[in-house]
Design a protein around this motif. Structure first.
Motif, mmCIF file in Angstrom:
data_model
loop_
_atom_site.group_PDB
_atom_site.id
_atom_site.type_symbol
_atom_site.label_atom_id
_atom_site.label_comp_id
_atom_site.label_asym_id
_atom_site.label_seq_id
_atom_site.Cartn_x
_atom_site.Cartn_y
_atom_site.Cartn_z
ATOM 1 N N PHE A 116 0.828 -1.201 0.000
ATOM 2 C CA PHE A 116 0.000 0.000 0.000
ATOM 3 C C PHE A 116 0.861 1.248 0.000
ATOM 4 N N TRP A 117 1.841 1.273 0.903
ATOM 5 C CA TRP A 117 2.670 2.473 1.027
ATOM 6 C C TRP A 117 3.535 2.689 -0.210
ATOM 7 N N ARG A 118 4.074 1.580 -0.766
ATOM 8 C CA ARG A 118 4.911 1.725 -1.963
ATOM 9 C C ARG A 118 4.106 2.280 -3.130
ATOM 10 N N LEU A 119 2.865 1.780 -3.282
ATOM 11 C CA LEU A 119 2.023 2.271 -4.373
ATOM 12 C C LEU A 119 1.659 3.738 -4.156
ATOM 13 N N LEU A 120 1.297 4.067 -2.913
ATOM 14 C CA LEU A 120 0.934 5.451 -2.605
ATOM 15 C C LEU A 120 2.094 6.397 -2.884
ATOM 16 N N ILE A 121 3.272 6.025 -2.391
ATOM 17 C CA ILE A 121 4.435 6.904 -2.557
ATOM 18 C C ILE A 121 4.819 7.010 -4.033
ATOM 19 N N GLY A 122 4.775 5.866 -4.741
ATOM 20 C CA GLY A 122 5.080 5.901 -6.172
ATOM 21 C C GLY A 122 4.175 6.870 -6.919
ATOM 22 N N SER A 123 2.866 6.806 -6.605
ATOM 23 C CA SER A 123 1.931 7.661 -7.328
ATOM 24 C C SER A 123 2.106 9.126 -6.942
ATOM 25 N N LEU A 124 2.461 9.363 -5.664
ATOM 26 C CA LEU A 124 2.698 10.750 -5.241
ATOM 27 C C LEU A 124 3.937 11.312 -5.915
ATOM 28 N N VAL A 125 5.000 10.495 -5.996
ATOM 29 C CA VAL A 125 6.218 10.939 -6.689
ATOM 30 C C VAL A 125 5.881 11.327 -8.121
ATOM 31 N N MET A 126 5.077 10.488 -8.774
ATOM 32 C CA MET A 126 4.709 10.756 -10.161
ATOM 33 C C MET A 126 3.986 12.092 -10.316
ATOM 34 N N VAL A 127 2.883 12.288 -9.578
ATOM 35 C CA VAL A 127 2.096 13.504 -9.802
ATOM 36 C C VAL A 127 2.776 14.749 -9.252
ATOM 37 N N ILE A 128 3.471 14.613 -8.118
ATOM 38 C CA ILE A 128 4.105 15.806 -7.551
ATOM 39 C C ILE A 128 5.288 16.222 -8.407
ATOM 40 N N GLY A 129 6.037 15.248 -8.912
ATOM 41 C CA GLY A 129 7.133 15.575 -9.823
ATOM 42 C C GLY A 129 6.628 16.364 -11.018
ATOM 43 N N GLU A 130 5.610 15.821 -11.693
ATOM 44 C CA GLU A 130 5.067 16.520 -12.860
ATOM 45 C C GLU A 130 4.514 17.882 -12.490
ATOM 46 N N PHE A 131 3.824 17.929 -11.331
ATOM 47 C CA PHE A 131 3.232 19.188 -10.892
ATOM 48 C C PHE A 131 4.292 20.267 -10.688
ATOM 49 N N LEU A 132 5.359 19.907 -9.950
ATOM 50 C CA LEU A 132 6.399 20.896 -9.644
ATOM 51 C C LEU A 132 7.066 21.376 -10.928
ATOM 52 N N GLY A 133 7.273 20.453 -11.871
ATOM 53 C CA GLY A 133 7.861 20.854 -13.138
ATOM 54 C C GLY A 133 6.924 21.742 -13.942
ATOM 55 N N ALA A 134 5.651 21.354 -14.014
ATOM 56 C CA ALA A 134 4.693 22.093 -14.830
ATOM 57 C C ALA A 134 4.420 23.480 -14.261
ATOM 58 N N ALA A 135 4.409 23.588 -12.922
ATOM 59 C CA ALA A 135 4.104 24.871 -12.301
ATOM 60 C C ALA A 135 5.340 25.757 -12.199
ATOM 61 N N GLY A 136 6.504 25.213 -12.573
ATOM 62 C CA GLY A 136 7.704 26.032 -12.604
ATOM 63 C C GLY A 136 8.483 26.082 -11.311
ATOM 64 N N TYR A 137 8.169 25.171 -10.363
ATOM 65 C CA TYR A 137 8.918 25.184 -9.108
ATOM 66 C C TYR A 137 10.262 24.481 -9.252
ATOM 67 N N MET A 138 10.410 23.667 -10.294
ATOM 68 C CA MET A 138 11.729 23.111 -10.595
ATOM 69 C C MET A 138 11.849 23.068 -12.107
ATOM 70 N N SER A 139 13.021 22.708 -12.629
ATOM 71 C CA SER A 139 13.180 22.690 -14.083
ATOM 72 C C SER A 139 12.225 21.683 -14.699
ATOM 73 N N ALA A 140 11.693 22.015 -15.868
ATOM 74 C CA ALA A 140 10.715 21.146 -16.519
ATOM 75 C C ALA A 140 11.283 19.747 -16.746
ATOM 76 N N THR A 141 12.566 19.679 -17.082
ATOM 77 C CA THR A 141 13.189 18.385 -17.342
ATOM 78 C C THR A 141 13.253 17.540 -16.082
ATOM 79 N N LEU A 142 13.670 18.145 -14.981
ATOM 80 C CA LEU A 142 13.774 17.418 -13.731
ATOM 81 C C LEU A 142 12.403 16.908 -13.291
ATOM 82 N N GLY A 143 11.396 17.793 -13.347
ATOM 83 C CA GLY A 143 10.040 17.389 -12.985
ATOM 84 C C GLY A 143 9.575 16.225 -13.838
ATOM 85 N N PHE A 144 9.869 16.309 -15.121
ATOM 86 C CA PHE A 144 9.479 15.242 -16.042
ATOM 87 C C PHE A 144 10.110 13.919 -15.645
#
Lengths: 232, 232, 232, 232, 232
Positions: free
Chosen positions: A106-134
């Motif tokens: 449960f925790w591995r799946l939850l964390i994996g999915s959070l890493v995915m969406v938060i990474g993309e979010f931070l990149g898309a919103a400009g809080y980190m470089s688009a490449t890194l977020g991607f």
């Protein structure tokens, strides 16, 4: 009241369609919940909540589109931050309905999915470089796929010996593999590739959400109802 | 608040009437669901969702009419894109409640209904020639009728030996034959014939929706309740 | 937000009161439905839907009154076109809950009630002469009364031998005789007599709706609960 | 959107608090209804409806306050005209849940409560002299108290021999004696005494409603749950 | 419609996220209520009501933020005045679901939580000195912690011998110790320390509410479902 929806406004029409489809799907799943066997109730609840949260976001975006002619991409990301982890957790809920899986999964799946969406979010919103977020988002997604194909989730599914679970698990895994590929793809084209006009991107994301939420939901629904009929 | 509804405004009155009737019908079917035998629950859920989605569209159109004096035809098409396939699928759901039907039938009915509404939609919205859209829509509709009268659906109904199913199936088939003819007819007159004034068209479509959704719903409801009483 | 409700505004106060009372009654009947014996569920559903449809109309009219100081009479007629037939059908539903009545009775009651409201509606909205509309409406109403006192409905009630049905049937018949007389009376005074100031008419119609819907509903509720207690 | 709620706006804060508390209480009672024994369901329904009707009124008044800085006293009276009789009828419903009480008691309590609120309403709205309205309202309230302490209601309670009923009955009677005294007191000070500033009156009435509705509700709830646990 | 949510608006995004998460959590807990064993129903109801009341407040604040760019801190305090006591009472409800606890404990917990929120509220709104309000709030919080670690609540938990209760009790106690420390801390920094920019404070409080309400809720949910599975 907002502006009128024009027949030539494909983007607006697709927002409208999605918002109504999400509302309909939410009510459908929430009502059919009590027809499912009790062990599938949490699965159905989660499905309904995913649809409902999406419905609210699409309803808002649809209104925004009708009144301003734009649709804030950030609302999509907030929607995904909430609904994608819920959908990944559905794998765990589906497995534990008929067999036992470790809490660690449960925790591995939850964390994996959070890493995915938060990474993309931070990149898309400009809080980190688009490449890194991607890249971070990609890692989260690939990790989940690894878990589903080769990790504990895949093994638990394989040995569960329950047809309904196999059906749901394999169907959902396929959607996560193919359908969810649209999100990093859209992200890549938008931020790292040559860019794409916003209208096309909105239509692509709307189609993706239709597949990845509503069709996803009916794959689960069908498995749940099959299992309820057979093993009640 | 919007403008006042005038006694002379027949179109506005019919929008108002339809929106209230759809809300009432939605609540009626959703509540009576738990009185039906469990095998009919999905049927009732689908009926309720059809009414609810229509209610939202009519409520919106009614407000639009009161505030601007026009009713966007595109909203009708979006409504039909969602509700017509659900209604066609009701044939499958009604059959599988008491007998077994192949999954292929489900897909044929779904695709037939999508061909019908999407054809008409693309023609009406100007994405393809009005004639081509009309013909594609016609093909979808005729295919469904063929399936219901001569195809697997008709055969499954014939040999189900269940009075309630016969009643519902034949009633619904009649509505799909006569009532749904109004849609291609309206389309033909509007786009290919000499045209018709918008007010008449709106009233005709409202009457059609009343017959094809609400009366349609009560035909199903009556069959469901008869079967629940007899075979409980 | 609308204008403020003033203490001296009796009409506005009565609209407000009615809209809140209808909401409260709707929720009350819909919740108490599952306390009633199963054979009374459709009765309770119908009661709840009548209240809910009325609540929406009163809520709208109340807002309209607060923002413009007028209440469109046409909204009343649309409300009656929907709710009066439902109330007449309640006689049939109440009878068939404990005994059997012919389907023909259902259709005769439905048609009688539609003749009544549509006649009055067409006359009031000016689609036919006020006198003709009045007479048609009167015929529909008298036909229903004849059916209830001397026709099949009356006979079925007499021989049902069920106290709860007698209580409900006689109570409702009394309301239909006395309470519903207010509608043709109001119509006569407004359109054919010397006229009446709109405020008095609104208060009279509001009182009539309170009696003919809410008190009507509690007469049914009491009979349903008595029968549930005795014959469960 | 309305104006902002300021920290220094005690009246606005108390309206806000009350409207949220009423919504929360309504949902709480309506959900806990199905945990209570079946004989208490009508009691819980009535409690929920009282809270819901109050919630709508407080929600409206709160919005009115935020947008105009005033709160129409007439809305309070309409709320009381609806909710106070329902609360008085709760005594009857509580008694008949476990023992039998005459129908006449129901009518006496209903009429007493209507005399109370309508008297005060007519006086406060200026339809009769403030003194006369006050006295009529007082008579209605004292009559109810007489019924509860010395009349049939009191006797039925005394001989019911049910601890839960005693608990609820005595608790509610105390609230009706002390808590409801605030209404004639507020009325007296406002209309017959030297007057009071509107803000203080609003805060006093809000506190009174909190005690007389929400605390009132939890007194009933506790008794219902105790009885459900003991006599199920 | 309000202004558009910008990707760079972290505060607005967090308000949006919280309001959606609260709605989703409310619906989840309210639906899963009927899957829990009956003795846990009140626990689940209370959880759902806490989420729903918070959802309304966050929804309002989110709209306020989008239209004015500010979020009234007073709305937070009103939310806490309602939801914090409900959360503290959850300890009592959780304990009494499986063992017996004195009514006095209920009152001590309720009063402790009211002292905490009202103290902070009066200080923050300027009705008493910020320092005094802070100290009173601190006393209430520390009293509750004392009750949970060393008082009757702690002892009842220790001897209940129910794994689910231990799990919930210890998890909630940890959240009340660490998570709730954010509120006095935020208060101290804002009013007594050097101050902090409003945006940071809003984000911190939003994170705190996410932990102290939603995670809090799922800790309870997990314990309830474990106990339902084991002791049904």
């Amino acid at each position: 009241m907002n502006k009128m929806l024009l027949p030539t406004d494909v983007v607006g029409g697709s927002f409208w369609l999605l918002s109504m489809a999400m509302i309909g799907a939410a009510i459908f799943f929430l009502l059919e919940r009590n027809k499912a066997a009790a062990r599938w109730h949490t699965t159905m609840t989660l499905l309904g909540v995913v649809m409902l949260v999406s419905a609210v976001h699409y309803y808002y975006t649809n209104n925004m589109w009708l009144s301003t002619g734009t649709a804030p991409i950030i609302v999509r990301y907030i929607d995904w931050v909430l609904t994608h982890p819920m959908q990944v957790i559905l794998f765990y809920v589906v497995l534990t309905a008929v067999t036992s899986a470790s809490t660690a999964l449960f925790w591995r799946l939850l964390i994996g999915s959070l890493v995915m969406v938060i990474g993309e979010f931070l990149g898309a919103a400009g809080y980190m470089s688009a490449t890194l977020g991607f890249l971070i988002g990609l890692v989260g997604w690939l990790y989940i796929l690894g878990e589903l194909y080769m990790g504990e989730a895949g093994r638990v599914n394989a040995k569960s010996g329950n047809d309904a679970t196999h059906l749901a698990f394999n169907g959902l895994r396929l959607i996560l593999t193919i359908g969810w590929a649209i999100y990093p793809l859209g992200y890549f084209i938008e931020h790292l590739g040559g860019g794409v006009d916003t209208n096309s991107l909105n239509i692509i994301y709307n189609l993706a959400d239709f597949l990845n939420k509503i069709i996803f939901g009916f794959v689960v629904y069908r498995a749940v109802m099959n299992d309820t009929r057979v093993n009640k």
